[in-house]
Motif scaffolding. Structure first.
Motif, PDB file in Angstrom:
ATOM      1  N   GLU A  52       0.028  -0.520   5.520  1.00  0.00           N
ATOM      2  CA  GLU A  52       0.698  -1.035   4.320  1.00  0.00           C
ATOM      3  C   GLU A  52       0.200  -0.191   3.161  1.00  0.00           C
ATOM      4  N   ALA A  53       1.069   0.043   2.182  1.00  0.00           N
ATOM      5  CA  ALA A  53       0.654   0.868   1.045  1.00  0.00           C
ATOM      6  C   ALA A  53       1.270   0.344  -0.235  1.00  0.00           C
ATOM      7  N   VAL A  54       0.500   0.429  -1.306  1.00  0.00           N
ATOM      8  CA  VAL A  54       1.042   0.086  -2.625  1.00  0.00           C
ATOM      9  C   VAL A  54       0.465   1.053  -3.659  1.00  0.00           C
ATOM     10  N   ALA A  55       1.347   1.552  -4.532  1.00  0.00           N
ATOM     11  CA  ALA A  55       0.897   2.358  -5.668  1.00  0.00           C
ATOM     12  C   ALA A  55       0.859   1.421  -6.873  1.00  0.00           C
ATOM     13  N   PHE A  56      -0.308   1.232  -7.447  1.00  0.00           N
ATOM     14  CA  PHE A  56      -0.442   0.358  -8.614  1.00  0.00           C
ATOM     15  C   PHE A  56      -0.015   1.109  -9.886  1.00  0.00           C
ATOM     16  N   PRO A  57       0.322   0.365 -10.938  1.00  0.00           N
ATOM     17  CA  PRO A  57       0.752   1.020 -12.183  1.00  0.00           C
ATOM     18  C   PRO A  57      -0.297   1.975 -12.766  1.00  0.00           C
ATOM     19  N   ASN A  58      -1.570   1.777 -12.427  1.00  0.00           N
ATOM     20  CA  ASN A  58      -2.618   2.677 -12.949  1.00  0.00           C
ATOM     21  C   ASN A  58      -2.766   3.954 -12.102  1.00  0.00           C
ATOM     22  N   ASP A  59      -1.846   4.131 -11.130  1.00  0.00           N
ATOM     23  CA  ASP A  59      -1.813   5.315 -10.259  1.00  0.00           C
ATOM     24  C   ASP A  59      -2.828   5.292  -9.129  1.00  0.00           C
ATOM     25  N   PHE A  60      -3.594   4.201  -8.993  1.00  0.00           N
ATOM     26  CA  PHE A  60      -4.409   4.016  -7.791  1.00  0.00           C
ATOM     27  C   PHE A  60      -3.457   3.645  -6.648  1.00  0.00           C
ATOM     28  N   VAL A  61      -3.732   4.154  -5.465  1.00  0.00           N
ATOM     29  CA  VAL A  61      -2.923   3.823  -4.286  1.00  0.00           C
ATOM     30  C   VAL A  61      -3.809   3.096  -3.276  1.00  0.00           C
ATOM     31  N   GLN A  62      -3.353   1.920  -2.858  1.00  0.00           N
ATOM     32  CA  GLN A  62      -4.146   1.153  -1.903  1.00  0.00           C
ATOM     33  C   GLN A  62      -3.429   1.096  -0.560  1.00  0.00           C
ATOM     34  N   VAL A  63      -4.172   1.419   0.488  1.00  0.00           N
ATOM     35  CA  VAL A  63      -3.614   1.433   1.837  1.00  0.00           C
ATOM     36  C   VAL A  63      -4.430   0.483   2.710  1.00  0.00           C
ATOM     37  N   HIS A  64      -3.732  -0.253   3.546  1.00  0.00           N
ATOM     38  CA  HIS A  64      -4.400  -1.182   4.458  1.00  0.00           C
ATOM     39  C   HIS A  64      -4.040  -0.830   5.896  1.00  0.00           C
ATOM     40  N   TYR A  65      -5.056  -0.798   6.759  1.00  0.00           N
ATOM     41  CA  TYR A  65      -4.844  -0.495   8.174  1.00  0.00           C
ATOM     42  C   TYR A  65      -5.587  -1.501   9.050  1.00  0.00           C
ATOM     43  N   LYS A  66      -5.033  -1.765  10.225  1.00  0.00           N
ATOM     44  CA  LYS A  66      -5.826  -2.357  11.293  1.00  0.00           C
ATOM     45  C   LYS A  66      -6.393  -1.196  12.108  1.00  0.00           C
ATOM     46  N   VAL A  67      -7.612  -1.360  12.597  1.00  0.00           N
ATOM     47  CA  VAL A  67      -8.275  -0.282  13.327  1.00  0.00           C
ATOM     48  C   VAL A  67      -8.188  -0.561  14.824  1.00  0.00           C
ATOM     49  N   SER A  68      -7.780   0.469  15.557  1.00  0.00           N
ATOM     50  CA  SER A  68      -7.589   0.310  16.999  1.00  0.00           C
ATOM     51  C   SER A  68      -8.479   1.318  17.722  1.00  0.00           C
ATOM     52  N   TYR A  69      -9.187   0.878  18.741  1.00  0.00           N
ATOM     53  CA  TYR A  69     -10.042   1.786  19.506  1.00  0.00           C
ATOM     54  C   TYR A  69      -9.459   1.912  20.904  1.00  0.00           C
ATOM     55  N   LEU A  70      -9.520   3.099  21.460  1.00  0.00           N
ATOM     56  CA  LEU A  70      -8.896   3.314  22.784  1.00  0.00           C
ATOM     57  C   LEU A  70      -9.866   2.963  23.906  1.00  0.00           C
ATOM     58  N   GLU A  85      -0.080  -1.520 -17.561  1.00  0.00           N
ATOM     59  CA  GLU A  85      -0.019  -2.984 -17.494  1.00  0.00           C
ATOM     60  C   GLU A  85      -0.129  -3.369 -16.015  1.00  0.00           C
ATOM     61  N   MET A  86      -1.232  -4.026 -15.657  1.00  0.00           N
ATOM     62  CA  MET A  86      -1.490  -4.302 -14.238  1.00  0.00           C
ATOM     63  C   MET A  86      -0.990  -5.676 -13.794  1.00  0.00           C
ATOM     64  N   GLY A  87      -0.461  -6.469 -14.718  1.00  0.00           N
ATOM     65  CA  GLY A  87       0.053  -7.780 -14.350  1.00  0.00           C
ATOM     66  C   GLY A  87      -1.018  -8.600 -13.646  1.00  0.00           C
ATOM     67  N   GLY A  88      -0.663  -9.211 -12.533  1.00  0.00           N
ATOM     68  CA  GLY A  88      -1.633 -10.036 -11.812  1.00  0.00           C
ATOM     69  C   GLY A  88      -2.537  -9.233 -10.893  1.00  0.00           C
ATOM     70  N   ASN A  89      -2.475  -7.885 -10.994  1.00  0.00           N
ATOM     71  CA  ASN A  89      -3.223  -7.039 -10.064  1.00  0.00           C
ATOM     72  C   ASN A  89      -4.389  -6.296 -10.705  1.00  0.00           C
ATOM     73  N   ALA A  90      -4.957  -6.885 -11.771  1.00  0.00           N
ATOM     74  CA  ALA A  90      -6.015  -6.182 -12.493  1.00  0.00           C
ATOM     75  C   ALA A  90      -7.168  -5.798 -11.566  1.00  0.00           C
ATOM     76  N   ASP A  91      -7.471  -6.618 -10.583  1.00  0.00           N
ATOM     77  CA  ASP A  91      -8.597  -6.311  -9.687  1.00  0.00           C
ATOM     78  C   ASP A  91      -8.139  -5.653  -8.384  1.00  0.00           C
ATOM     79  N   MET A  92      -6.865  -5.318  -8.309  1.00  0.00           N
ATOM     80  CA  MET A  92      -6.287  -4.645  -7.135  1.00  0.00           C
ATOM     81  C   MET A  92      -6.650  -5.356  -5.820  1.00  0.00           C
ATOM     82  N   GLY A  93      -6.692  -6.685  -5.898  1.00  0.00           N
ATOM     83  CA  GLY A  93      -6.857  -7.473  -4.673  1.00  0.00           C
ATOM     84  C   GLY A  93      -8.288  -7.753  -4.264  1.00  0.00           C
TER      85      GLY A  93
END
Lengths: 187, 187
Positions: free
Chosen positions: B169-187, B34-42
Motif C-alpha cells: 500500500e502506498a500514500v503520498a502525503f501533502p508534505n511530499d513524504f511517501v509512506q509504504v506498507h508491506y507484509k513480509v514473507s519468508y520463503l 496542509e496535512m488535515g488529519g494526517n499530521a502524524d502520518m499514522g
C-alpha cells in the motif's frame, strides 16, 4: 533539456545483484495480479515522452546480453547515447542502434539541447549518480520491486550535497510494485 | 507475537547521518502543506496498536539525547525493551521508562509472547536487520522522507536470503513524504 530517471530498484535500493543480474525484476511481486491497463507500469507513456536516451556502458551491456528481437526492443527509434571512456564500438547486436560518447556530461547535455532534443531518459546507476551531482536530473520515477536483496549495485551513491525531492506521487500496483514520482530540486 | 517496523528513511535508504543526526527528518518536505488529519502520518494509530517496543541501544541513545518532556514522550506507558550487550543501566533521563535486555532475540520474542504481548514495535537499523534475518518481522511501514542524503546509516543491511514483500500500500502525503506498507514473507 529535461532529464528524467525511470528505473526499478529493490526496496533496499539495488538495481542489480553484484554480478549484474536482474532476474528478480521479473520473478518478484504478485505475478497473478490483474494489472488492467497498467501492465507496463507506465513505461510506454514515459518512453513516448522522451526523444533521447543516455545510458552507461554497464546498462548497455545488460541490454546487449538480452539479445532482444526487434519486437522486444523497448526504445523504438529513439536516439541512444552510451557513455564510455573505454570502448569505442558498440557490441555487434547493438550496431546502428546506439552511439558512444566519451567526455564531459554538461557538454553532452548542451550539445543535445542545441540539436533540439527536449527530454532525455537517463539510465544506469553510475550515470544517474553523475547526472544528479551535475544537477541535471529534473524528475525521477522509481519503481520499487517488492523484495529485499540484501546486497547488490545501489541506485544511489554519494552526493555532493543533499538533494531535495518535491511533488511526490505514489501508486501501489496490484502486483505489489510501488511507483513513486518526484521532481528534483537543487539548493 | 506480531512484530512491526515503522520507520522513516531518506529516499536513498538512510535512517540517520553518519554522526547519528536526524535533523533532516523535520526540515525536509513541504512544511507548509496542509496535512488535515494526517499530521502524524499514522504514527499515533500505529503506536496504539502495539503493546511493547523493542529497540537497539543507538535508537535509545538518540531518544535520550532529545530530553523529551512528559508531553513529548511518544510511547505512553508502553513497555520498552532496549537491546544492549554493553550497558546494564539506562541513561538517567530514561530510568524507569526502559528496561535493558541482553541475549537471544528468539528467546526474547518467545518470552514476551508467553507474557501475553501481542504486537511489538521493532525500531533501529541493526535491530530491524537482526529481526528480519530471524524471520520475526511481519509488517513494515516505511516513510520515505523526500531527500537524498548521499550517505549515512542505512536501514537495511545484508540479509541471509532474499525477502519477499507483499500486499503493498502506498500514500503520498501533502508534505511530499511517501509512506509504504508491506507484509513480509519468508520463503
Amino acid at each position: 533539456m529535461k532529464c528524467s530517471v525511470y528505473i526499478a530498484t529493490s526496496v533496499d535500493g539495488f538495481i542489480a545483484r553484484n554480478d549484474g543480474s536482474v532476474d528478480w525484476l521479473d520473478s518478484s511481486g504478485n505475478r497473478e495480479a490483474e494489472m488492467g491497463g497498467n501492465a507496463d507500469m507506465g513505461f510506454g507513456k514515459f518512453m513516448s515522452s522522451v526523444d533521447c536516451v543516455i545510458m552507461g556502458r554497464n546498462c548497455m551491456e545488460m541490454i546487449s546480453s538480452m539479445n532482444l528481437t526487434a519486437g522486444q526492443w523497448p526504445y523504438g527509434d529513439t536516439r541512444i547515447i552510451v557513455l564510455s571512456n573505454t570502448i569505442k564500438e558498440p557490441p555487434k547486436n547493438l550496431k546502428g542502434k546506439v552511439e558512444l560518447y566519451s567526455g564531459d556530461l554538461l557538454e553532452l547535455a548542451a550539445k543535445l539541447e542545441r540539436e533540439g532534443f527536449k527530454h532525455a531518459y537517463v539510465d544506469g546507476g553510475k550515470t544517474i549518480q553523475s547526472f544528479l551531482n551535475l544537477k541535471l536530473i529534473n524528475e525521477m520515477t522509481l519503481t520499487r520491486v517488492p523484495i529485499l536483496l540484501g546486497e547488490g549495485k545501489p541506485l544511489f551513491g554519494k552526493t555532493t550535497q543533499n538533494i531535495k525531492l518535491e511533488k511526490s506521487e505514489a501508486v501501489a500496483f496490484p502486483n505489489d510494485f510501488v511507483q513513486v514520482h518526484y521532481k528534483v530540486s537543487y539548493l
